[in-house]
Write a protein that holds these residues in place. Structure first.
Motif, mmCIF file in Angstrom:
data_model
loop_
_atom_site.group_PDB
_atom_site.id
_atom_site.type_symbol
_atom_site.label_atom_id
_atom_site.label_comp_id
_atom_site.label_asym_id
_atom_site.label_seq_id
_atom_site.Cartn_x
_atom_site.Cartn_y
_atom_site.Cartn_z
ATOM 1 N N PHE A 1 38.744 50.451 48.850
ATOM 2 C CA PHE A 1 38.548 51.784 49.331
ATOM 3 C C PHE A 1 39.827 52.496 49.903
ATOM 4 N N VAL A 2 40.644 51.713 50.387
ATOM 5 C CA VAL A 2 41.642 52.436 51.040
ATOM 6 C C VAL A 2 42.280 53.232 49.710
ATOM 7 N N TRP A 3 42.704 52.622 48.586
ATOM 8 C CA TRP A 3 43.371 52.941 47.464
ATOM 9 C C TRP A 3 42.298 54.443 46.856
ATOM 10 N N ALA A 4 41.088 54.200 46.960
ATOM 11 C CA ALA A 4 40.285 55.076 46.119
ATOM 12 C C ALA A 4 40.157 56.376 47.306
ATOM 13 N N PHE A 5 40.531 56.256 48.615
ATOM 14 C CA PHE A 5 40.544 57.242 49.446
ATOM 15 C C PHE A 5 41.680 58.188 49.152
ATOM 16 N N LEU A 6 42.859 57.346 48.721
ATOM 17 C CA LEU A 6 44.026 58.162 48.288
ATOM 18 C C LEU A 6 44.035 58.809 46.838
ATOM 19 N N HIS A 7 43.141 58.245 46.240
ATOM 20 C CA HIS A 7 42.922 58.728 44.895
ATOM 21 C C HIS A 7 41.748 59.338 44.590
ATOM 22 N N PRO A 8 41.146 60.586 45.208
ATOM 23 C CA PRO A 8 39.634 60.989 45.106
ATOM 24 C C PRO A 8 39.547 61.324 43.782
ATOM 25 N N GLU A 9 40.373 61.727 42.999
ATOM 26 C CA GLU A 9 39.938 62.271 41.619
ATOM 27 C C GLU A 9 39.688 61.067 40.464
ATOM 28 N N VAL A 10 39.696 59.744 41.305
ATOM 29 C CA VAL A 10 39.401 58.694 40.250
ATOM 30 C C VAL A 10 38.048 58.008 40.946
ATOM 31 N N VAL A 11 37.107 57.743 39.742
ATOM 32 C CA VAL A 11 35.904 56.994 39.933
ATOM 33 C C VAL A 11 36.035 55.641 40.166
ATOM 34 N N LEU A 12 35.696 55.100 41.332
ATOM 35 C CA LEU A 12 35.862 53.607 41.583
ATOM 36 C C LEU A 12 34.345 53.145 42.224
ATOM 37 N N GLN A 13 33.748 52.133 41.672
ATOM 38 C CA GLN A 13 32.614 51.422 42.236
ATOM 39 C C GLN A 13 32.707 49.916 42.241
ATOM 40 N N SER A 14 32.483 49.388 43.390
ATOM 41 C CA SER A 14 32.539 48.016 43.807
ATOM 42 C C SER A 14 31.229 47.183 43.741
ATOM 43 N N TYR A 15 30.982 46.145 42.926
ATOM 44 C CA TYR A 15 29.891 45.395 43.100
ATOM 45 C C TYR A 15 30.233 43.711 43.300
ATOM 46 N N GLY A 16 30.806 43.684 44.305
ATOM 47 C CA GLY A 16 31.358 42.402 44.884
ATOM 48 C C GLY A 16 30.139 41.193 44.693
ATOM 49 N N GLY A 17 30.273 40.196 43.983
ATOM 50 C CA GLY A 17 29.177 39.231 44.143
ATOM 51 C C GLY A 17 28.283 39.389 43.109
ATOM 52 N N CYS A 18 28.036 40.308 42.374
ATOM 53 C CA CYS A 18 27.071 40.636 41.414
ATOM 54 C C CYS A 18 27.035 39.624 40.326
ATOM 55 N N LEU A 19 25.936 38.868 39.945
ATOM 56 C CA LEU A 19 26.057 38.067 38.657
ATOM 57 C C LEU A 19 26.237 38.875 37.611
ATOM 58 N N ILE A 20 26.967 38.356 36.791
ATOM 59 C CA ILE A 20 27.540 39.159 35.379
ATOM 60 C C ILE A 20 27.192 38.107 34.113
ATOM 61 N N GLU A 21 26.429 38.460 33.103
ATOM 62 C CA GLU A 21 26.113 37.450 32.114
ATOM 63 C C GLU A 21 26.253 38.208 30.542
ATOM 64 N N ASN A 22 26.894 37.218 29.926
ATOM 65 C CA ASN A 22 26.946 37.571 28.469
ATOM 66 C C ASN A 22 25.928 36.463 27.797
ATOM 67 N N GLN A 23 24.801 37.052 27.143
ATOM 68 C CA GLN A 23 23.741 36.074 26.793
ATOM 69 C C GLN A 23 24.305 34.955 25.876
ATOM 70 N N ASP A 24 24.082 33.767 26.295
ATOM 71 C CA ASP A 24 24.267 32.486 25.726
ATOM 72 C C ASP A 24 25.663 31.757 25.884
ATOM 73 N N THR A 25 26.608 32.521 26.291
ATOM 74 C CA THR A 25 28.010 32.132 26.429
ATOM 75 C C THR A 25 28.731 32.209 27.827
ATOM 76 N N HIS A 26 28.563 33.235 28.699
ATOM 77 C CA HIS A 26 29.283 33.456 30.070
ATOM 78 C C HIS A 26 28.261 33.839 30.938
ATOM 79 N N ALA A 27 28.492 33.245 32.077
ATOM 80 C CA ALA A 27 27.827 33.748 33.442
ATOM 81 C C ALA A 27 28.855 33.439 34.652
ATOM 82 N N CYS A 28 28.816 34.553 35.545
ATOM 83 C CA CYS A 28 29.798 34.356 36.537
ATOM 84 C C CYS A 28 29.385 35.410 37.835
ATOM 85 N N ALA A 29 29.767 35.038 38.861
ATOM 86 C CA ALA A 29 29.572 35.951 40.006
ATOM 87 C C ALA A 29 30.823 36.232 40.951
#
Length: 222
Positions: free
Chosen positions: A69-97
């Motif tokens: 958030f600090v970096w984003a505040f100093l770079h308002p022209e850049v789009v950032l989105q945080s999804y900490g802890g969200c489950l990520i899946e690549n069907q049949d091969t990868h899963a991580c959180a």
């Protein structure tokens, strides 16, 4: 299905299986009796942590999100989105959180009513940066987890060593291998050494004070 149990601390119960299938992973993911906090699957390796989040892990995780958030505040022209802890899946091969999940730029995943509450990689793009807060899992985060994220092709990976107050930062090479970096490629211009100094501030005070110190350093530098 054979799963080994490692009690790595009073608050952490880590289960590992090295010959698991995607179906084994799904069975754990969807089992209401297994209250996992972290989970991962890759090349037969199934890992999940049923421990509660400790004070150290929580404090460092929130501080690292504040760094974003600090970096984003100093770079308002850049789009950032945080999804900490969200489950990520690549069907049949990868899963991580990952503890830290950061998207930079456009085409950021958005949840829609009726869809799974996960980042599904056949419909969403990869995060630009992921990270793990290593309180009781440093070995796994620098080995199996590192291999998993590199194989997915995530551009940058951070591992925060809570006990050592260190940040291991890796950038993905053209050959698909993580190599140590000294400056973030995603948070352009952010020195890894400066983030480590921010981590050290937790020994003196709060994570909000540490984030404020980082803000002052970056504003002075700019």
């Amino acid at each position: 299905m054979t799963i080994s149990l490692e009690k790595s601390s009073q608050s952490s119960l880590i289960f590992q299986q090295h010959d698991a299938t995607w179906q084994d992973y799904v069975a754990v993911r969807d089992n209401p009796d297994i209250d996992w906090r972290k989970i991962a699957f890759y090349q037969g390796w199934l890992w999940f942590d049923m421990g509660t989040e400790g004070l150290g892990h929580s404090s460092f995780r929130d501080l690292m999100t504040a760094v974003f958030f600090v970096w984003a505040f100093l770079h308002p022209e850049v789009v950032l989105q945080s999804y900490g802890g969200c489950l990520i899946e690549n069907q049949d091969t990868h899963a991580c959180a990952p503890d830290l999940v950061l998207y930079k730029g456009e085409d950021i995943p958005k949840w829609k009513l009726g869809e799974p509450r996960r980042i599904i990689l056949d419909r969403h793009r990869l995060p630009d940066l992921v990270g793990e807060i290593a309180d009781t899992s440093l070995g796994i985060d620098l080995d199996e987890q590192k291999q998993l994220y590199a194989s997915l092709g995530i551009a940058e990976y951070w591992v925060i060593d809570v006990k050592g107050m260190r940040l291991f930062a890796f950038g993905l090479t053209a050959t698909g291998i993580y190599q140590p970096i000294q400056v973030s490629q995603v948070l352009t211009g952010l020195a890894i050494a400066l983030v480590e100094q921010t981590l050290e501030k937790l020994a003196e005070g709060t994570n909000t004070a540490a984030a404020n110190w980082l803000m002052q350093q970056l504003q002075t530098a700019n």
